[in-house]
Design an enzyme around this catalytic site. Structure first.
Site, PDB file in Angstrom:
ATOM      1  N   VAL A  25       0.647  -1.194  -0.042  1.00  0.00           N
ATOM      2  CA  VAL A  25      -0.174  -0.038  -0.137  1.00  0.00           C
ATOM      3  C   VAL A  25       1.020   1.220   0.037  1.00  0.00           C
ATOM      4  O   VAL A  25       0.777   2.226  -0.633  1.00  0.00           O
ATOM      5  CB  VAL A  25      -0.912  -0.212   1.368  1.00  0.00           C
ATOM      6  CG1 VAL A  25      -1.617   1.370   1.396  1.00  0.00           C
ATOM      7  CG2 VAL A  25      -1.957  -1.057   1.032  1.00  0.00           C
ATOM      8  N   ARG A  99     -10.851  -7.597  10.036  1.00  0.00           N
ATOM      9  CA  ARG A  99     -10.090  -6.089  10.088  1.00  0.00           C
ATOM     10  C   ARG A  99      -9.758  -6.064  11.741  1.00  0.00           C
ATOM     11  O   ARG A  99      -8.685  -5.668  12.287  1.00  0.00           O
ATOM     12  CB  ARG A  99     -10.715  -5.039   9.692  1.00  0.00           C
ATOM     13  CG  ARG A  99     -10.626  -4.941   8.002  1.00  0.00           C
ATOM     14  CD  ARG A  99     -11.182  -3.754   7.518  1.00  0.00           C
ATOM     15  NE  ARG A  99     -10.789  -3.502   6.207  1.00  0.00           N
ATOM     16  CZ  ARG A  99     -11.897  -3.955   5.222  1.00  0.00           C
ATOM     17  NH1 ARG A  99     -13.206  -3.959   5.771  1.00  0.00           N
ATOM     18  NH2 ARG A  99     -11.715  -3.876   4.012  1.00  0.00           N
ATOM     19  N   VAL A 129      -3.897   4.775   7.613  1.00  0.00           N
ATOM     20  CA  VAL A 129      -4.407   3.968   6.487  1.00  0.00           C
ATOM     21  C   VAL A 129      -4.547   2.293   7.036  1.00  0.00           C
ATOM     22  O   VAL A 129      -5.195   1.600   6.499  1.00  0.00           O
ATOM     23  CB  VAL A 129      -3.831   3.847   5.309  1.00  0.00           C
ATOM     24  CG1 VAL A 129      -4.256   3.077   4.131  1.00  0.00           C
ATOM     25  CG2 VAL A 129      -3.682   5.405   4.675  1.00  0.00           C
ATOM     26  N   ASN A 131      -5.198  -0.992   8.737  1.00  0.00           N
ATOM     27  CA  ASN A 131      -6.314  -1.559   9.227  1.00  0.00           C
ATOM     28  C   ASN A 131      -6.387  -2.136  10.633  1.00  0.00           C
ATOM     29  O   ASN A 131      -5.098  -2.733  11.025  1.00  0.00           O
ATOM     30  CB  ASN A 131      -6.835  -2.448   8.287  1.00  0.00           C
ATOM     31  CG  ASN A 131      -7.614  -1.910   7.213  1.00  0.00           C
ATOM     32  OD1 ASN A 131      -8.617  -0.888   7.387  1.00  0.00           O
ATOM     33  ND2 ASN A 131      -7.613  -2.394   6.012  1.00  0.00           N
ATOM     34  N   VAL A 133      -8.859   0.515  10.360  1.00  0.00           N
ATOM     35  CA  VAL A 133      -8.252   2.090  10.371  1.00  0.00           C
ATOM     36  C   VAL A 133      -9.114   3.003  11.109  1.00  0.00           C
ATOM     37  O   VAL A 133      -8.664   3.958  11.722  1.00  0.00           O
ATOM     38  CB  VAL A 133      -8.521   2.558   8.732  1.00  0.00           C
ATOM     39  CG1 VAL A 133      -9.970   2.693   8.259  1.00  0.00           C
ATOM     40  CG2 VAL A 133      -7.931   3.844   8.598  1.00  0.00           C
ATOM     41  N   ASP A 134     -10.427   2.600  11.532  1.00  0.00           N
ATOM     42  CA  ASP A 134     -11.021   3.614  12.197  1.00  0.00           C
ATOM     43  C   ASP A 134     -10.657   3.577  13.577  1.00  0.00           C
ATOM     44  O   ASP A 134     -10.440   4.563  14.249  1.00  0.00           O
ATOM     45  CB  ASP A 134     -12.928   3.202  12.381  1.00  0.00           C
ATOM     46  CG  ASP A 134     -13.386   3.231  10.979  1.00  0.00           C
ATOM     47  OD1 ASP A 134     -13.369   4.387  10.539  1.00  0.00           O
ATOM     48  OD2 ASP A 134     -13.459   2.257  10.302  1.00  0.00           O
ATOM     49  N   ASP A 159     -14.129   2.675  -0.218  1.00  0.00           N
ATOM     50  CA  ASP A 159     -15.452   2.028  -0.301  1.00  0.00           C
ATOM     51  C   ASP A 159     -16.378   2.911  -1.089  1.00  0.00           C
ATOM     52  O   ASP A 159     -17.191   2.361  -1.894  1.00  0.00           O
ATOM     53  CB  ASP A 159     -16.017   1.810   1.051  1.00  0.00           C
ATOM     54  CG  ASP A 159     -14.799   1.191   2.063  1.00  0.00           C
ATOM     55  OD1 ASP A 159     -14.964   0.028   2.405  1.00  0.00           O
ATOM     56  OD2 ASP A 159     -14.045   2.111   2.546  1.00  0.00           O
ATOM     57  N   ALA A 161     -15.565   4.759  -3.508  1.00  0.00           N
ATOM     58  CA  ALA A 161     -15.240   4.741  -4.787  1.00  0.00           C
ATOM     59  C   ALA A 161     -15.730   3.504  -5.574  1.00  0.00           C
ATOM     60  O   ALA A 161     -16.197   3.475  -6.507  1.00  0.00           O
ATOM     61  CB  ALA A 161     -13.604   5.094  -5.016  1.00  0.00           C
ATOM     62  N   ARG A 162     -15.613   2.543  -4.650  1.00  0.00           N
ATOM     63  CA  ARG A 162     -16.119   1.051  -4.906  1.00  0.00           C
ATOM     64  C   ARG A 162     -17.432   1.256  -5.396  1.00  0.00           C
ATOM     65  O   ARG A 162     -18.069   0.449  -6.119  1.00  0.00           O
ATOM     66  CB  ARG A 162     -15.870   0.049  -4.004  1.00  0.00           C
ATOM     67  CG  ARG A 162     -14.364  -0.455  -3.807  1.00  0.00           C
ATOM     68  CD  ARG A 162     -14.062  -1.181  -2.905  1.00  0.00           C
ATOM     69  NE  ARG A 162     -12.802  -1.588  -2.613  1.00  0.00           N
ATOM     70  CZ  ARG A 162     -11.842  -2.016  -1.766  1.00  0.00           C
ATOM     71  NH1 ARG A 162     -12.580  -1.972  -0.599  1.00  0.00           N
ATOM     72  NH2 ARG A 162     -10.767  -2.598  -1.753  1.00  0.00           N
ATOM     73  N   HIS A 186     -15.047   1.504   8.088  1.00  0.00           N
ATOM     74  CA  HIS A 186     -14.481   0.653   6.844  1.00  0.00           C
ATOM     75  C   HIS A 186     -14.295  -0.753   7.291  1.00  0.00           C
ATOM     76  O   HIS A 186     -13.438  -1.127   8.036  1.00  0.00           O
ATOM     77  CB  HIS A 186     -12.995   1.450   6.776  1.00  0.00           C
ATOM     78  CG  HIS A 186     -12.158   0.660   5.559  1.00  0.00           C
ATOM     79  ND1 HIS A 186     -12.535   0.446   4.608  1.00  0.00           N
ATOM     80  CD2 HIS A 186     -10.862   0.111   5.911  1.00  0.00           C
ATOM     81  CE1 HIS A 186     -11.672  -0.058   3.761  1.00  0.00           C
ATOM     82  NE2 HIS A 186     -10.555  -0.479   4.625  1.00  0.00           N
TER      83      HIS A 186
END
Ligand code: NAD
Length: 325
Positions: A25, A99, A129, A131, A133-134, A159, A161-162, A186
């Protein structure tokens, strides 16, 4: 004869981004960021020094093709004048692993980095970023002691964008003309904010009535939402990790931060009473600009969506309490 720069023109302001974690990433992000021309300096840090050196060498060999950008191996001394410190360090999600299972392992890593960044007197923004992540955004916020505006997570920008991609394909409308957001965690409790979804200014439900292309729209809605939720699991099953779309989502967020763009992005941010939720980081629509989250937009959600947001917050608070927060 060498010409000396006029001191009026010799600006010392540089857009500096430090990336901690040079794995799939982090490296993909650096590649996309270098191509974007948004940053003057990209510094790469990894506890695996060989990996950091290798990624930098590979990237600088592409410099001839990039807009002018300096790319170097960094150290924690680079935090102090960074505009953005991006944290991708940690273990990646493995097939079948949720996650939240990654949490304990990555909290130690992200918390340690956030403390170091804060100790450097950095005045920039931390973008988490790694995970989950929150919860890790919450960890970074607590460990840095910074104002909530300056510690954000990539949240559901990917998500969303997906979601837009799937709607675009289904409705046969350019993805840039589909306005849609995934909110909440997320992860498994994320949900589509259908009440905020529109095409050409037309709410999606009305658009579907006009179009009539998918038959049972409600069933189709559920399928799309589930597909978004399962996207990462599918990609990880195929190839072990996700990197390209997340790298681009990170460039989008970093660009908003570096250029003061006031972009509406569903980053993960600490809620302090917004949407009736307190003391948890999750994704809601935010105005992102220089300095981080300038404003949280309290969009009008349906009762079902508000209840989904609240469910995400309960899950994330429970996860945070697992690690004593
Ligand atoms: P990776 O294993 O390829 O890379 C992680 C890197 O972090 C490794 O190179 C490792 O050496 C480094 N690292 C570990 N501890 C460190 C420390 N203390 N200091 C510096 N470097 C350290 O993993 P990846 O595929 O790049 O994924 C990175 C993270 O991003 C994972 O947590 C993954 O789940 C997450 N991710 C998030 C999203 C999102 O949308 N938020 C999407 C994809 C992946």
């Amino acid at each position: 004869m060498e010409l000396k720069p006029n001191s009026d023109n010799a600006t010392s302001y540089r857009r500096k981004v430090v990336v901690v974690g040079a794995g799939a990433v982090g490296a993909t992000f650096c590649y996309a960021l270098a191509q974007s021309g948004l940053a003057d300096d990209i510094l790469i840090i990894d506890r695996n020094m060989d990996l950091a050196r290798g990624q930098v060498l590979d990237l600088v060999h592409g410099q001839f093709f990039f807009p002018t950008t300096s790319i170097r191996v960094g150290t924690p001394a680079d935090y102090s004048d960074a505009q953005v410190v991006v944290i991708t360090a940690g273990a990646a999600q493995r097939p079948g692993q949720t996650r939240l299972e990654l949490l304990q392992q990555n909290a130690v890593i992200v918390g340690g980095i956030a403390s170091e960044v804060a100790a450097s007197n950095c005045r920039g923004v931390i973008l988490v970023v790694t995970n989950p992540v929150d919860v890790l955004t919450y960890v970074a916020l607590k460990r840095s002691g910074w104002d909530r505006r300056r510690v954000i997570g990539s949240g559901t920008v990917l998500d969303s964008a997906r979601f837009r991609h799937l709607l675009s394909t289904s409705c046969q409308v350019d993805v840039h003309n589909v306005h849609a957001y995934i909110l909440g965690e997320h992860g498994d409790s994320e949900f589509a904010a259908w009440s905020m979804t529109h095409i050409a200014g037309t709410p999606i439900s009305q658009y579907c009535e006009l179009c009539g292309g998918c038959g049972d729209w409600e069933a189709h809605q559920q399928r799309i939402e589930q597909q978004v939720r399962d996207s990462a699991y599918h990609i990880i099953d195929y190839k072990g990790s996700t990197q390209f779309a997340v790298g681009l989502a990170m460039v989008r967020i970093t660009g908003a931060l570096l250029r003061g763009q006031n972009s509406v992005l569903t980053v993960s941010t600490l809620l302090e009473g917004e949407f009736g939720i307190r003391d948890v980081c999750l994704s809601v629509p935010c105005i992102v600009s220089e300095g981080g989250v300038r404003k949280i937009v309290e969009s009008q959600l349906s009762a079902k969506e508000l209840s989904s947001l609240s469910s995400s917050s309960v899950i994330l608070k429970a996860a945070a309490s697992h690690i004593g927060l």
